[in-house]
Write a protein that holds these residues in place. Structure first.
Motif, PDB file in Angstrom:
ATOM      1  N   VAL A   1      16.729  44.622  52.518  1.00 34.94           N
ATOM      2  CA  VAL A   1      16.379  43.306  51.975  1.00 34.94           C
ATOM      3  C   VAL A   1      17.620  42.430  52.026  1.00 34.94           C
ATOM      4  CG1 VAL A   1      15.547  42.033  49.974  1.00 34.94           C
ATOM      5  CG2 VAL A   1      14.640  44.310  50.449  1.00 34.94           C
ATOM      6  N   GLU A   2      17.568  41.414  52.851  1.00 32.38           N
ATOM      7  CA  GLU A   2      18.666  40.437  52.946  1.00 32.38           C
ATOM      8  C   GLU A   2      18.345  39.315  51.965  1.00 32.38           C
ATOM      9  OE1 GLU A   2      22.038  38.863  53.713  1.00 32.38           O
ATOM     10  OE2 GLU A   2      21.499  40.504  55.058  1.00 32.38           O
ATOM     11  N   ASP A   3      19.142  39.217  50.903  1.00 30.66           N
ATOM     12  CA  ASP A   3      18.808  38.249  49.859  1.00 30.66           C
ATOM     13  C   ASP A   3      19.756  37.054  49.791  1.00 30.66           C
ATOM     14  OD1 ASP A   3      20.935  39.682  48.954  1.00 30.66           O
ATOM     15  OD2 ASP A   3      20.132  40.083  46.974  1.00 30.66           O
ATOM     16  N   ASP A   4      20.649  36.913  50.754  1.00 28.38           N
ATOM     17  CA  ASP A   4      21.532  35.739  50.735  1.00 28.38           C
ATOM     18  C   ASP A   4      21.623  35.068  52.103  1.00 28.38           C
ATOM     19  OD1 ASP A   4      23.011  37.658  51.993  1.00 28.38           O
ATOM     20  OD2 ASP A   4      24.769  37.485  50.716  1.00 28.38           O
ATOM     21  N   SER A   5      20.488  34.946  52.765  1.00 27.57           N
ATOM     22  CA  SER A   5      20.445  34.261  54.037  1.00 27.57           C
ATOM     23  C   SER A   5      19.189  33.391  54.059  1.00 27.57           C
ATOM     24  CB  SER A   5      20.403  35.269  55.179  1.00 27.57           C
ATOM     25  OG  SER A   5      20.285  34.611  56.403  1.00 27.57           O
ATOM     26  N   PRO A   6      19.248  32.124  54.363  1.00 31.82           N
ATOM     27  CA  PRO A   6      20.408  31.302  54.675  1.00 31.82           C
ATOM     28  C   PRO A   6      21.300  31.136  53.445  1.00 31.82           C
ATOM     29  CG  PRO A   6      18.465  29.926  54.520  1.00 31.82           C
ATOM     30  CD  PRO A   6      18.008  31.337  54.372  1.00 31.82           C
ATOM     31  N   PHE A   7      22.568  31.127  53.697  1.00 30.69           N
ATOM     32  CA  PHE A   7      23.557  31.241  52.634  1.00 30.69           C
ATOM     33  C   PHE A   7      23.676  29.952  51.842  1.00 30.69           C
ATOM     34  CE2 PHE A   7      27.946  31.692  50.996  1.00 30.69           C
ATOM     35  CZ  PHE A   7      27.743  32.860  50.279  1.00 30.69           C
TER      36      PHE A   7
ATOM     37  N   SER B   1      13.238  42.572  40.271  1.00 30.65           N
ATOM     38  CA  SER B   1      13.960  41.328  40.526  1.00 30.65           C
ATOM     39  C   SER B   1      13.892  40.902  41.989  1.00 30.65           C
ATOM     40  CB  SER B   1      15.416  41.481  40.103  1.00 30.65           C
ATOM     41  OG  SER B   1      16.033  42.523  40.827  1.00 30.65           O
ATOM     42  N   LYS B   2      13.651  41.838  42.890  1.00 27.84           N
ATOM     43  CA  LYS B   2      13.530  41.516  44.311  1.00 27.84           C
ATOM     44  C   LYS B   2      12.759  42.627  45.002  1.00 27.84           C
ATOM     45  CE  LYS B   2      17.693  43.588  46.222  1.00 27.84           C
ATOM     46  NZ  LYS B   2      18.817  43.382  47.091  1.00 27.84           N
ATOM     47  N   PRO B   3      12.319  42.407  46.242  1.00 28.04           N
ATOM     48  CA  PRO B   3      11.653  43.488  46.978  1.00 28.04           C
ATOM     49  C   PRO B   3      12.595  44.686  47.139  1.00 28.04           C
ATOM     50  CG  PRO B   3      11.353  41.398  48.089  1.00 28.04           C
ATOM     51  CD  PRO B   3      12.330  41.163  46.987  1.00 28.04           C
ATOM     52  N   ARG B   4      12.026  45.871  47.150  1.00 27.19           N
ATOM     53  CA  ARG B   4      12.844  47.080  47.214  1.00 27.19           C
ATOM     54  C   ARG B   4      12.668  47.790  48.547  1.00 27.19           C
ATOM     55  NH1 ARG B   4      10.267  49.035  41.718  1.00 27.19           N
ATOM     56  NH2 ARG B   4       8.579  48.978  43.201  1.00 27.19           N
ATOM     57  N   GLU B   5      13.734  48.452  48.967  1.00 22.43           N
ATOM     58  CA  GLU B   5      13.657  49.288  50.146  1.00 22.43           C
ATOM     59  C   GLU B   5      12.722  50.453  49.850  1.00 22.43           C
ATOM     60  OE1 GLU B   5      16.547  48.221  48.864  1.00 22.43           O
ATOM     61  OE2 GLU B   5      17.480  47.058  50.461  1.00 22.43           O
ATOM     62  N   GLY B   6      11.891  50.792  50.808  1.00 16.67           N
ATOM     63  CA  GLY B   6      10.921  51.865  50.632  1.00 16.67           C
ATOM     64  C   GLY B   6       9.527  51.362  50.329  1.00 16.67           C
ATOM     65  N   ASP B   7       9.400  50.109  49.879  1.00 16.97           N
ATOM     66  CA  ASP B   7       8.072  49.540  49.658  1.00 16.97           C
ATOM     67  C   ASP B   7       7.453  49.205  51.007  1.00 16.97           C
ATOM     68  OD1 ASP B   7       8.575  49.779  46.981  1.00 16.97           O
ATOM     69  OD2 ASP B   7       8.883  47.646  46.621  1.00 16.97           O
TER      70      ASP B   7
ATOM     71  N   PRO C   1      16.485  30.446  48.691  1.00 16.94           N
ATOM     72  CA  PRO C   1      15.032  30.322  48.548  1.00 16.94           C
ATOM     73  C   PRO C   1      14.193  31.456  49.141  1.00 16.94           C
ATOM     74  CG  PRO C   1      15.796  28.933  50.311  1.00 16.94           C
ATOM     75  CD  PRO C   1      17.013  29.571  49.725  1.00 16.94           C
ATOM     76  N   VAL C   2      14.764  32.297  50.011  1.00 19.33           N
ATOM     77  CA  VAL C   2      13.938  33.298  50.699  1.00 19.33           C
ATOM     78  C   VAL C   2      14.593  34.676  50.690  1.00 19.33           C
ATOM     79  CG1 VAL C   2      12.854  31.629  52.250  1.00 19.33           C
ATOM     80  CG2 VAL C   2      14.930  32.783  52.970  1.00 19.33           C
ATOM     81  N   TYR C   3      13.758  35.680  50.938  1.00 19.83           N
ATOM     82  CA  TYR C   3      14.208  37.033  51.241  1.00 19.83           C
ATOM     83  C   TYR C   3      13.876  37.302  52.700  1.00 19.83           C
ATOM     84  CZ  TYR C   3      14.173  38.013  46.196  1.00 19.83           C
ATOM     85  OH  TYR C   3      14.399  38.001  44.855  1.00 19.83           O
ATOM     86  N   LYS C   4      14.772  37.958  53.399  1.00 14.06           N
ATOM     87  CA  LYS C   4      14.490  38.436  54.747  1.00 14.06           C
ATOM     88  C   LYS C   4      14.371  39.950  54.671  1.00 14.06           C
ATOM     89  CE  LYS C   4      16.460  34.754  57.440  1.00 14.06           C
ATOM     90  NZ  LYS C   4      17.291  34.393  58.585  1.00 14.06           N
ATOM     91  N   LEU C   5      13.229  40.456  55.088  1.00  8.15           N
ATOM     92  CA  LEU C   5      12.946  41.878  54.989  1.00  8.15           C
ATOM     93  C   LEU C   5      13.003  42.502  56.372  1.00  8.15           C
ATOM     94  CD1 LEU C   5       9.810  41.604  52.669  1.00  8.15           C
ATOM     95  CD2 LEU C   5      12.193  41.847  51.990  1.00  8.15           C
ATOM     96  N   ASN C   6      13.958  43.396  56.583  1.00 14.39           N
ATOM     97  CA  ASN C   6      14.016  44.163  57.825  1.00 14.39           C
ATOM     98  C   ASN C   6      13.115  45.375  57.645  1.00 14.39           C
ATOM     99  OD1 ASN C   6      15.901  42.391  58.885  1.00 14.39           O
ATOM    100  ND2 ASN C   6      17.616  43.591  58.132  1.00 14.39           N
TER     101      ASN C   6
END
Length: 180
Positions: free
Chosen positions: A131-137, A109-115, A144-149
């Motif tokens: 994976v930050e999945d609620d920014s911009p809020f 459903s979304k990018p995963r940590e460890g990938d 519309p986007v995922y932010k991946l740290n």
């Protein structure tokens, strides 16, 4: 009237337009990256890790690097054990592009940590740490986007055979195995 009367917050056509503009801007200003999902082979349920992970797929997609001055993090650290590079980056990827390229193939459903993300521009691997999945809020009631740290991946003899020569050759050069 505090809000713009020409934009409604929940009209699907406006959300699609907003998302399409984001996808187009990521294609203009972004970089090509390969998303490499981790396959767990023998998960240790106590420590929550899998030392025998393997990476056997790679999906090309566009990502925007938010760090404009270079990679963040602690940088290069010299210690008695040698040089340690602690680079970090934040990537922005479109949900629509991720679902089209990866989500349907991996049933995720979304990018995963460890990938992993492979950045061909610098020939470096980054491991997704959050994976930050609620920014911009909820812009226009949409995410519309995922932010991946991500942090620089420390290769520890994982099996990486994606079928993409650029990725497989890079890991083969860092491997501890010698082909006979």
């Amino acid at each position: 009237m505090p809000r713009n009367v020409y934009f409604s917050q929940a009209v699907r056509s406006e959300q699609n337009l907003y998302e399409d503009l984001i996808v187009e801007s990521l294609k203009i200003y972004g970089q090509d990256v390969y998303y490499i999902p981790r396959t767990l082979v023998n998960r240790d349920n106590i420590l929550g890790e899998d030392p025998a992970s393997k990476f056997d797929d790679a999906y090309l997609m566009e990502a925007y690097i938010e760090n404009i001055d270079g990679f963040e993090g602690s940088g290069d650290l010299y210690s008695k054990f040698g040089l340690e590079i602690r680079d970090e980056a934040q990537f922005v990827i479109s949900r629509k592009s991720w679902n089209h390229a990866v989500g349907l193939n991996e049933n995720a459903s979304k990018p995963r940590e460890g990938d992993l993300l492979f950045l061909p521009m610098t020939n470096s691997f980054f491991e997704i740490s959050f994976v930050e999945d609620d920014s911009p809020f909820f812009q226009l009631s949409n995410l519309p986007v995922y932010k991946l740290n991500c942090s620089l991946f420390e290769y520890s003899d994982e099996e990486i055979e994606t079928g993409v020569a650029e990725i497989d050759d890079k890991t083969g050069a860092q491997a501890y195995q010698i082909a006979i």
